[in-house]
Design an enzyme around this catalytic site. Structure first.
Site, PDB file in Angstrom:
ATOM      1  N   GLY A 229      44.422 -59.257  51.975  1.00  0.00           N
ATOM      2  CA  GLY A 229      43.399 -58.928  51.016  1.00  0.00           C
ATOM      3  C   GLY A 229      41.984 -59.696  51.100  1.00  0.00           C
ATOM      4  N   SER A 230      41.330 -60.040  49.885  1.00  0.00           N
ATOM      5  CA  SER A 230      40.146 -60.658  50.117  1.00  0.00           C
ATOM      6  C   SER A 230      40.092 -62.207  50.515  1.00  0.00           C
ATOM      7  CB  SER A 230      39.387 -60.666  48.921  1.00  0.00           C
ATOM      8  OG  SER A 230      39.090 -59.229  48.532  1.00  0.00           O
TER       9      SER A 230
END
Length: 685
Positions: free
Chosen positions: A425-426
């Site tokens: 993810g981020s």
């Protein structure tokens, strides 16, 4: 000396001897010698019999074993897999030896073989005896045959009835310690529990009480009690338990019939907190015994089963001492042929801080996830946690683990999460930023105009669009994109970089390659079959798509932001070099500083995804949150979420924490993990 080397494939010549019709055709005694030696060297023991004389055959036929069985057993037990027998050929003419007049010849030979107790070299002799055989036509045929000696089996044997005794002295197993000398796997004490049926007043009542205390079936306890039905006064062994098992103190309250005492055993003081890393030992299996044949193990040995106990078994175990003794028929010692002293196992000292490990484990609590704590300047790994966990003490002793009752699938207890790779993810976005800065495709001061919640570059993407959370922000630069974790911004940066350039950078950053670490880790990967579409490239830019990252690899890459662009080498053993570069100058100091500056507002700006009014600690933290969505399709509303948070003390530069928790959907996503990391940092102050 004429050498006969071990051959992988060997076939004895079918005709060893020819009749002597003239001086030129005379049988050479050394043909027999060669055949005997070749058979010996090539473990073709049955073939040795074909060139032995009758006296030898009489001796061997009176034994309880065949020569082939005996030699296979001896060499198998001793780990002998190579035999070399050498001798000096003779020049009969030069020595003025008339073979018509000679009835026997003696050849000194030297035998060399490796054994579990070391290499053995010994001298013996092979006697060749002339025999004459008469065929049905009264034609005499001259042959030379071997007079067998017991030491043709093994050195020091004087009679066929002699036996070989192999005894081993087990080494002391090495211990495992943390950076402060705290024992993580030590040679300590365990309790051995037994039952004596004869003193029990009521076996059924006893079985019920014991079963309740140890959470067992009553029938299982009764089976233990009744192990020796004809000898009720014997101790019926039950099992061993750790010395810190509180149930031992309650044994005295049971009905009469239980006994226990301490004995030597392996202790794991941090049995739950460090189970996945340290692992445990256990009784050796038949398969393991076969696999490690010739290394001094026996049916009563223990061996590393998981974790460091398994990975560094050879180092921790050491080498057994071995004595090889020749005994006569009555069991008296004739000779001690070989003797080696045991080499005790080596201790292992880790960079792990057991206190931090326990605190991180407690912080994760009942959540399924993993955590890594590293010193970003030295590379020392201070904690490696995987939850849920088993107890090394219980697994080592093979007793029932009550934790298993909490799970339908108990394998979840043994999933070593810090070793696996996950969708990041981020928390991946800082790497996209670093690549863009290095390639000149990203200007940190340039604001991109992004409107709405979803975006696609053109209609070629069909219905697929990239989604962001904060749709109210329309002007996005690097700091804003990082602070709000804007997926569209980083997708656009990835597209600007381009697929081939992004793949090349992924390779430079260690994707697709083994992680250089003293404990095996699964490699991170950027894509299954390359970044073969713009959609995949865009998704990769913000850590989705097909990106999979190992938590340790992820943590190590973040060290570049406080090391002027160099990724520090992660280390686990205290005797490794500290502060060495893994990926030296992978980005410029300017790029590293720019990315670090963009990570500070994530935590300190009130709009940052990791901002907390009162984080509970007084550290200066730069960080990045990430929520990886594991949906089957973009249209799916629900899906499992992995929550990530990487936190780095950018002033003291002494601690870097990565935490991933599974199933954070409905619990605040990565915000839930931020709170957990802050809790840990407050404990670790």
């Amino acid at each position: 000396m004429k050498k006969h080397l071990f051959l992988s494939v060997f076939v004895i010549m079918s005709i060893l001897f020819i009749a002597a019709c003239s001086d030129d055709e005379r049988v050479n005694p050394e043909d027999t010698l060669e055949a005997y030696i070749r058979a010996w060297e090539n473990f073709a023991f049955a073939e040795m019999l074909t060139v032995m004389n009758g006296e030898s055959m009489d001796v061997l036929e009176n034994q309880e074993w065949t020569l082939e069985e005996r030699m296979e057993k001896v060499y198998g037990d001793l780990g002998v897999d190579n035999i070399q027998v050498s001798y000096e050929p003779r020049d009969f003419e030069e020595e003025e030896i008339d073979l018509d007049e000679v009835e026997e010849l003696v050849y000194p030979v030297q035998v060399t073989m490796p054994t579990i107790a070391g290499e053995l070299d010994y001298d013996t002799e092979i006697k060749l005896v002339k025999v004459l055989e008469t065929d049905e036509n009264d034609n005499e045929t001259e042959k030379w045959l071997v007079q067998w000696l017991p030491n043709h089996v093994f050195a020091g044997m004087e009679k066929a009835t002699d036996r070989i005794r192999i005894s081993t002295e087990q080494p002391v197993r090495g211990e495992i310690y943390d950076r402060n000398g705290e024992g993580l796997a030590i040679n300590g004490q365990i309790y051995d529990i037994w039952m004596v049926p004869e003193v029990m007043e009521d076996v059924d009542a006893y079985a019920e009480a014991f079963a309740e205390l140890f959470d067992m079936d009553v029938e299982a306890v009764q089976e233990i009690v009744n192990q020796y039905p004809d000898n009720p006064d014997w101790r019926a062994p039950a099992f061993q338990v750790p010395v810190n098992d509180p149930r031992v103190q309650e044994l005295a309250n049971l009905p009469r019939g239980t006994g226990w005492e301490s004995m030597e055993g392996r202790e794991y003081p941090y049995g739950i907190e460090l189970a996945h890393l340290v692992g445990h030992i256990g009784p050796i299996t038949a398969e393991e015994l076969e696999k490690h044949e010739g290394k001094g193990y026996n049916a009563q040995s223990t061996i590393g089963k998981r974790g460091l106990e398994l990975e560094y078994e050879d180092l921790l175990r050491g080498e057994a001492g071995v004595s090889v003794t020749i005994l006569d028929e009555e069991g008296n010692t004739r000779h001690v042929v070989l003797k080696t002293e045991p080499v005790h196992g080596e201790d292992i000292h880790l960079t792990i801080d057991a206190r931090l490990q326990a605190q991180l484990s407690a912080t994760l609590g009942s959540d399924a996830g993993t955590g890594v704590v590293m010193n970003p300047m030295t590379g020392e790994v201070l904690a490696l946690v995987s939850q849920p966990s088993f107890d090394s003490n219980i697994r080592y002793l093979g007793i029932r683990d009550s934790r298993a009752d909490n799970f339908e699938d108990t394998s979840i207890l043994y999933d070593r999460r810090f070793q696996n790779s996950y969708s990041p993810g981020s928390v991946f976005k800082p790497f996209t930023a670093a690549i863009g800065l290095e390639e000149g495709t990203l200007d940190p001061n340039e604001s991109l105009s992004i409107n709405g919640r979803q975006w696609q570059p053109d209609s070629s993407w069909g219905s697929y669009q990239i989604t962001r959370v904060n749709e109210h922000i329309s002007s996005v630069d690097l700091e804003t994109g990082m602070k709000y974790s804007d997926n569209i911004y980083f997708a656009q940066q990835a597209l600007a970089i381009g697929d081939s350039t992004f793949e090349a950078w992924a390779e430079k950053l260690g994707f697709g390659s083994p992680i250089p670490f003293s404990f095996p880790m699964y490699a991170s990967t950027i894509a299954n079959e390359g970044l073969n579409s713009d959609i995949l490239l865009g998704d990769t830019g913000y850590g989705q798509g097909e990106v999979l990252m190992n938590p340790l690899h992820l943590t190590a890459l973040y060290t570049m932001f406080v090391n002027d662009g160099t990724v520090v080498q992660p280390v686990l053993f205290s005797d490794e070099e500290m502060g060495e570069a893994w990926l030296e100058n992978i980005v410029s100091p300017e790029t590293a500083g720019t990315v670090l500056d963009s990570l500070v507002p994530v935590v300190e700006d009130t709009n940052g995804t990791a901002y907390r009014t009162d984080p509970g600690h007084n550290r200066s933290i730069a960080g990045k949150t990430g929520t990886a969505e594991l949906k089957k399709s973009q249209q799916a509303e629900d899906g499992e979420q992995l929550g990530w948070y990487v936190a780095l003390d950018y002033e003291n530069k002494d601690i870097l924490v990565t935490m991933m928790i599974e199933n954070v959907e409905g619990r605040g996503g990565s915000g839930y993990v931020v709170n957990k990391v802050n809790e840990f940092l407050s404990r670790a102050q």
